[in-house]
Write an enzyme that holds these catalytic residues in place. Structure first.
Site, short mmCIF file in Angstrom:
data_model
loop_
_atom_site.label_atom_id
_atom_site.label_comp_id
_atom_site.label_asym_id
_atom_site.label_seq_id
_atom_site.Cartn_x
_atom_site.Cartn_y
_atom_site.Cartn_z
N LYS A 9 0.72 -1.23 -0.20
CA LYS A 9 -0.08 0.01 -0.06
C LYS A 9 1.01 1.38 0.22
O LYS A 9 2.13 1.24 0.15
CB LYS A 9 -0.92 -0.12 1.18
CG LYS A 9 -2.02 -1.37 1.14
CD LYS A 9 -2.79 -1.08 2.29
CE LYS A 9 -3.80 -2.28 2.50
NZ LYS A 9 -4.72 -2.05 3.49
N TYR A 49 -12.48 -2.50 -4.01
CA TYR A 49 -12.72 -2.54 -2.47
C TYR A 49 -14.35 -2.51 -2.42
O TYR A 49 -14.98 -2.12 -1.28
CB TYR A 49 -12.30 -1.49 -1.42
CG TYR A 49 -10.93 -1.77 -0.98
CD1 TYR A 49 -10.51 -2.90 -0.20
CD2 TYR A 49 -9.83 -0.99 -1.26
CE1 TYR A 49 -9.33 -3.27 0.33
CE2 TYR A 49 -8.37 -0.72 -0.69
CZ TYR A 49 -8.19 -2.17 0.15
OH TYR A 49 -6.86 -2.24 0.39
N PHE A 57 -15.61 3.13 7.44
CA PHE A 57 -14.21 3.39 7.23
C PHE A 57 -13.87 3.50 5.68
O PHE A 57 -12.78 3.70 5.18
CB PHE A 57 -13.27 2.34 7.77
CG PHE A 57 -13.59 0.95 7.30
CD1 PHE A 57 -12.95 0.53 5.96
CD2 PHE A 57 -14.44 0.11 7.91
CE1 PHE A 57 -13.08 -0.74 5.38
CE2 PHE A 57 -14.74 -1.29 7.34
CZ PHE A 57 -13.81 -1.71 5.92
N ARG A 85 -1.84 -14.77 3.92
CA ARG A 85 -2.45 -14.11 4.74
C ARG A 85 -1.81 -14.46 6.25
O ARG A 85 -1.86 -13.38 6.96
CB ARG A 85 -3.80 -14.82 4.85
CG ARG A 85 -4.58 -14.50 3.56
CD ARG A 85 -5.17 -12.87 3.69
NE ARG A 85 -6.26 -12.62 4.86
CZ ARG A 85 -6.82 -11.38 4.85
NH1 ARG A 85 -6.67 -10.22 3.86
NH2 ARG A 85 -7.70 -11.40 5.88
N THR A 91 -5.46 -7.48 10.38
CA THR A 91 -5.75 -6.10 9.87
C THR A 91 -5.24 -5.16 10.63
O THR A 91 -4.61 -4.10 9.91
CB THR A 91 -7.29 -5.90 9.35
OG1 THR A 91 -7.59 -6.93 8.65
CG2 THR A 91 -7.36 -5.03 8.69
N ARG A 102 2.78 -7.01 8.89
CA ARG A 102 2.02 -5.58 9.67
C ARG A 102 2.66 -5.67 11.18
O ARG A 102 2.76 -4.67 11.71
CB ARG A 102 0.46 -5.81 9.68
CG ARG A 102 -0.05 -5.78 8.22
CD ARG A 102 -1.41 -6.26 8.11
NE ARG A 102 -2.15 -5.97 7.01
CZ ARG A 102 -3.25 -6.46 6.48
NH1 ARG A 102 -3.86 -7.34 7.33
NH2 ARG A 102 -3.92 -6.12 5.37
N ASN A 112 -1.84 0.01 6.88
CA ASN A 112 -1.51 -1.25 7.24
C ASN A 112 -0.47 -2.00 6.52
O ASN A 112 -0.50 -3.23 6.29
CB ASN A 112 -2.47 -2.11 7.67
CG ASN A 112 -3.29 -2.67 6.73
OD1 ASN A 112 -3.48 -2.00 5.35
ND2 ASN A 112 -4.66 -3.39 7.07
N HIS A 115 -1.85 -5.43 1.43
CA HIS A 115 -3.25 -6.10 1.12
C HIS A 115 -2.69 -7.36 0.67
O HIS A 115 -2.04 -7.51 -0.20
CB HIS A 115 -4.11 -5.37 0.34
CG HIS A 115 -5.26 -6.09 -0.02
ND1 HIS A 115 -6.50 -6.15 0.55
CD2 HIS A 115 -5.41 -6.85 -1.41
CE1 HIS A 115 -7.31 -6.94 0.00
NE2 HIS A 115 -6.64 -7.34 -1.13
N GLU A 126 -10.12 -9.77 -7.54
CA GLU A 126 -9.08 -8.93 -7.39
C GLU A 126 -7.86 -8.69 -8.43
O GLU A 126 -7.46 -7.73 -8.95
CB GLU A 126 -8.52 -8.82 -5.96
CG GLU A 126 -9.34 -8.66 -4.91
CD GLU A 126 -8.78 -8.96 -3.53
OE1 GLU A 126 -7.61 -9.32 -3.55
OE2 GLU A 126 -9.49 -8.55 -2.41
P1 CMP Z 1 -7.41 -4.85 3.95
O1 CMP Z 1 -6.93 -6.23 4.23
O2 CMP Z 1 -6.68 -4.20 2.41
O3 CMP Z 1 -8.81 -4.81 3.59
C1 CMP Z 1 -9.48 -3.61 3.74
C2 CMP Z 1 -8.82 -2.27 4.28
O4 CMP Z 1 -9.58 -1.16 5.05
C3 CMP Z 1 -8.16 -2.89 5.49
O5 CMP Z 1 -6.86 -3.53 4.90
C4 CMP Z 1 -7.57 -1.61 6.14
O6 CMP Z 1 -6.74 -1.12 5.35
C5 CMP Z 1 -8.72 -0.77 5.90
N1 CMP Z 1 -9.66 -0.86 7.35
C6 CMP Z 1 -9.87 0.54 7.66
N2 CMP Z 1 -10.57 0.45 8.85
C7 CMP Z 1 -11.20 -0.78 8.64
C8 CMP Z 1 -12.03 -1.60 9.51
N3 CMP Z 1 -12.62 -1.05 10.71
N4 CMP Z 1 -12.38 -2.96 9.25
C9 CMP Z 1 -11.60 -3.37 8.24
N5 CMP Z 1 -10.86 -2.83 7.50
C10 CMP Z 1 -10.50 -1.46 7.65
#
Ligand code: CMP
Length: 134
Positions: A9, A49, A57, A85, A91, A102, A112, A115, A126
């Site tokens: 990211k 997304y 969010f 993963r 996350t 992470r 974070n 992805h 994706e």
């Molecule tokens: P990612 O694994 O890319 O999937 C969705 C992204 O949304 C997640 O990582 C975070 O970067 C972002 N995000 C921010 N807030 C939240 C939340 N409350 N729950 C899940 N994802 C979040």
């Protein structure tokens, strides 16, 4: 062979972590089937997304993910989705275990570092968006 999609990211790219992230996956035994540097625009983000569209969010996620270039790759290796993963951690970076990407490189939630596709179905959806020519 199994495949998954990983995106470094904008925070990871800005902080110079691309090499470190790729290196971890290479050392684990994955091969890189595709790699590209790109900037996501709002249309692409809403597509990529889409499962999160409308969530509280989402606006912050969208703003963050278009804030700079990302590095996307397709990794190939046994049980790619599941293993990758595990390697990236949960996350919320501040809760991710040490030894995960992470857990070792951040404290953020939205920002974070990486992805990775969370299922085979997510990978199929994706990867078509990020690598439409593959
Ligand atoms: P990612 O694994 O890319 O999937 C969705 C992204 O949304 C997640 O990582 C975070 O970067 C972002 N995000 C921010 N807030 C939240 C939340 N409350 N729950 C899940 N994802 C979040």
């Amino acid at each position: 062979m199994d495949r998954t999609l990983v995106i470094v990211k904008p925070d990871g790219v800005r902080r110079g972590l691309v090499g470190e992230v790729i290196s971890r996956f290479e050392k684990k035994g994955f091969s890189i089937a595709a790699l590209r540097l790109l900037s996501l625009d709002r249309n692409l983000v809403r597509d990529f997304y889409s499962p999160h569209l409308g969530k509280s969010f989402f606006p912050e996620l969208e703003q963050f993910i278009i804030s700079g270039p990302v590095v996307a790759m397709i990794l190939e290796g046994a049980n790619a989705v599941e293993v990758v993963r595990r390697m990236i951690g949960v996350t919320k970076s501040f809760e991710a275990s040490s030894g995960t990407i992470r857990g070792d490189f951040g404290l953020g939630y939205t920002d974070n570092v990486v992805h990775a596709s969370d299922s085979q179905e997510s990978y199929s959806r994706e990867s078509k968006i990020i690598f439409p020519d593959l």
